[in-house]
Design a protein around this motif. Structure first.
Motif, PDB file in Angstrom:
ATOM      1  N   MET A   1      26.883  -1.948 -11.895  1.00  0.00           N
ATOM      2  CA  MET A   1      26.622  -1.017 -10.831  1.00  0.00           C
ATOM      3  C   MET A   1      27.545  -1.280  -9.644  1.00  0.00           C
ATOM      4  N   ILE A   2      27.587  -2.520  -9.164  1.00  0.00           N
ATOM      5  CA  ILE A   2      28.502  -2.894  -8.078  1.00  0.00           C
ATOM      6  C   ILE A   2      29.315  -4.094  -8.547  1.00  0.00           C
ATOM      7  N   GLN A   3      30.627  -3.977  -8.485  1.00  0.00           N
ATOM      8  CA  GLN A   3      31.512  -5.078  -8.867  1.00  0.00           C
ATOM      9  C   GLN A   3      32.573  -5.262  -7.789  1.00  0.00           C
ATOM     10  N   LEU A   4      32.691  -6.474  -7.296  1.00  0.00           N
ATOM     11  CA  LEU A   4      33.733  -6.805  -6.338  1.00  0.00           C
ATOM     12  C   LEU A   4      34.589  -7.905  -6.945  1.00  0.00           C
ATOM     13  N   GLU A   5      35.886  -7.722  -6.899  1.00  0.00           N
ATOM     14  CA  GLU A   5      36.829  -8.721  -7.427  1.00  0.00           C
ATOM     15  C   GLU A   5      37.871  -9.025  -6.355  1.00  0.00           C
ATOM     16  N   ASN A   6      37.821 -10.231  -5.852  1.00  0.00           N
ATOM     17  CA  ASN A   6      38.804 -10.714  -4.870  1.00  0.00           C
ATOM     18  C   ASN A   6      38.943  -9.780  -3.669  1.00  0.00           C
ATOM     19  N   ILE A   7      37.817  -9.305  -3.155  1.00  0.00           N
ATOM     20  CA  ILE A   7      37.824  -8.373  -2.024  1.00  0.00           C
ATOM     21  C   ILE A   7      38.179  -9.106  -0.735  1.00  0.00           C
ATOM     22  N   CYS A   8      39.103  -8.530   0.012  1.00  0.00           N
ATOM     23  CA  CYS A   8      39.501  -9.048   1.325  1.00  0.00           C
ATOM     24  C   CYS A   8      39.486  -7.896   2.320  1.00  0.00           C
ATOM     25  N   LYS A   9      39.088  -8.199   3.533  1.00  0.00           N
ATOM     26  CA  LYS A   9      39.180  -7.239   4.629  1.00  0.00           C
ATOM     27  C   LYS A   9      39.687  -7.989   5.849  1.00  0.00           C
ATOM     28  N   GLN A  10      40.808  -7.508   6.361  1.00  0.00           N
ATOM     29  CA  GLN A  10      41.431  -8.131   7.519  1.00  0.00           C
ATOM     30  C   GLN A  10      41.563  -7.110   8.636  1.00  0.00           C
ATOM     31  N   TYR A  11      41.416  -7.599   9.854  1.00  0.00           N
ATOM     32  CA  TYR A  11      41.653  -6.796  11.044  1.00  0.00           C
ATOM     33  C   TYR A  11      42.725  -7.496  11.853  1.00  0.00           C
ATOM     34  N   THR A  12      43.586  -6.722  12.489  1.00  0.00           N
ATOM     35  CA  THR A  12      44.608  -7.291  13.353  1.00  0.00           C
ATOM     36  C   THR A  12      44.352  -6.824  14.777  1.00  0.00           C
ATOM     37  N   ASN A  13      44.336  -7.784  15.685  1.00  0.00           N
ATOM     38  CA  ASN A  13      44.077  -7.503  17.086  1.00  0.00           C
ATOM     39  C   ASN A  13      45.060  -8.313  17.922  1.00  0.00           C
ATOM     40  N   HIS A  14      45.954  -7.636  18.608  1.00  0.00           N
ATOM     41  CA  HIS A  14      46.959  -8.304  19.454  1.00  0.00           C
ATOM     42  C   HIS A  14      47.712  -9.391  18.684  1.00  0.00           C
ATOM     43  N   ASN A  15      48.249  -9.020  17.507  1.00  0.00           N
ATOM     44  CA  ASN A  15      49.026  -9.920  16.652  1.00  0.00           C
ATOM     45  C   ASN A  15      48.222 -11.099  16.130  1.00  0.00           C
ATOM     46  N   ASP A  22      37.010 -12.658   2.883  1.00  0.00           N
ATOM     47  CA  ASP A  22      38.169 -13.324   2.288  1.00  0.00           C
ATOM     48  C   ASP A  22      37.894 -13.739   0.847  1.00  0.00           C
ATOM     49  N   ASN A  23      38.446 -12.973  -0.102  1.00  0.00           N
ATOM     50  CA  ASN A  23      38.422 -13.306  -1.523  1.00  0.00           C
ATOM     51  C   ASN A  23      36.998 -13.414  -2.078  1.00  0.00           C
ATOM     52  N   VAL A  24      36.216 -12.358  -1.912  1.00  0.00           N
ATOM     53  CA  VAL A  24      34.832 -12.340  -2.379  1.00  0.00           C
ATOM     54  C   VAL A  24      34.758 -11.634  -3.721  1.00  0.00           C
ATOM     55  N   SER A  25      34.065 -12.266  -4.675  1.00  0.00           N
ATOM     56  CA  SER A  25      33.855 -11.679  -6.000  1.00  0.00           C
ATOM     57  C   SER A  25      32.399 -11.874  -6.400  1.00  0.00           C
ATOM     58  N   PHE A  26      31.762 -10.808  -6.833  1.00  0.00           N
ATOM     59  CA  PHE A  26      30.426 -10.876  -7.422  1.00  0.00           C
ATOM     60  C   PHE A  26      30.091  -9.517  -8.007  1.00  0.00           C
ATOM     61  N   SER A  27      29.018  -9.453  -8.778  1.00  0.00           N
ATOM     62  CA  SER A  27      28.570  -8.183  -9.320  1.00  0.00           C
ATOM     63  C   SER A  27      27.052  -8.106  -9.206  1.00  0.00           C
ATOM     64  N   VAL A  28      26.565  -6.885  -9.149  1.00  0.00           N
ATOM     65  CA  VAL A  28      25.135  -6.613  -9.092  1.00  0.00           C
ATOM     66  C   VAL A  28      24.834  -5.631 -10.213  1.00  0.00           C
ATOM     67  N   ALA A  29      23.970  -6.033 -11.121  1.00  0.00           N
ATOM     68  CA  ALA A  29      23.612  -5.204 -12.266  1.00  0.00           C
ATOM     69  C   ALA A  29      22.547  -4.178 -11.870  1.00  0.00           C
ATOM     70  N   PRO A  30      22.403  -3.116 -12.652  1.00  0.00           N
ATOM     71  CA  PRO A  30      21.331  -2.149 -12.372  1.00  0.00           C
ATOM     72  C   PRO A  30      19.974  -2.852 -12.307  1.00  0.00           C
ATOM     73  N   ASN A  31      19.157  -2.453 -11.368  1.00  0.00           N
ATOM     74  CA  ASN A  31      17.814  -3.003 -11.142  1.00  0.00           C
ATOM     75  C   ASN A  31      17.800  -4.444 -10.664  1.00  0.00           C
ATOM     76  N   GLU A  32      18.950  -5.010 -10.385  1.00  0.00           N
ATOM     77  CA  GLU A  32      19.019  -6.370  -9.838  1.00  0.00           C
ATOM     78  C   GLU A  32      18.992  -6.265  -8.309  1.00  0.00           C
ATOM     79  N   ARG A  33      18.303  -7.184  -7.680  1.00  0.00           N
ATOM     80  CA  ARG A  33      18.232  -7.210  -6.216  1.00  0.00           C
ATOM     81  C   ARG A  33      18.936  -8.452  -5.721  1.00  0.00           C
TER      82      ARG A  33
END
Length: 92
Positions: A1-15, A22-33
């Motif tokens: 249902m949800i799969q993340l592989e090596n997810i990164c999110k960066q913001y740049t503010n004034h250089n 930073d490099n998040v990986s996991f999965s969530v199966a249907p009906n899993e909480r």
């Protein structure tokens, strides 16, 4: 249902680069909480905003219901299948 592989999110503010997720990986199966916990500023909200497609990842692969988010044409169907409640709904 949800799969993340090596997810990164960066913001740049004034250089200055902030690695919000930073490099998040996991999965969530249907009906899993799953709970996401961490200290203030650890990237929990950013991670959830990525999954809800309110933000785009800087790098990595995010799949919802088997489809990469980049290839999803109809966001309405995805939005009907998930919900997100903000801690302070007036601060969206």
């Amino acid at each position: 249902m949800i799969q993340l592989e090596n997810i990164c999110k960066q913001y740049t503010n004034h250089n200055h680069t902030i690695h919000a997720v930073d490099n998040v990986s996991f999965s969530v199966a249907p009906n899993e909480r799953v709970g996401i916990a961490g200290g203030s500023g650890s990237g929990k909200s950013t991670l959830l905003r990525l999954i809800a497609m309110l933000e785009k990842p800087t790098s990595g692969t995010l799949r919802l219901f088997g489809e990469e988010i980049h290839s999803i044409q109809n966001h309405t169907e995805i939005y009907r299948s998930m919900q997100m409640m903000f801690q302070n709904p007036l601060a969206v």
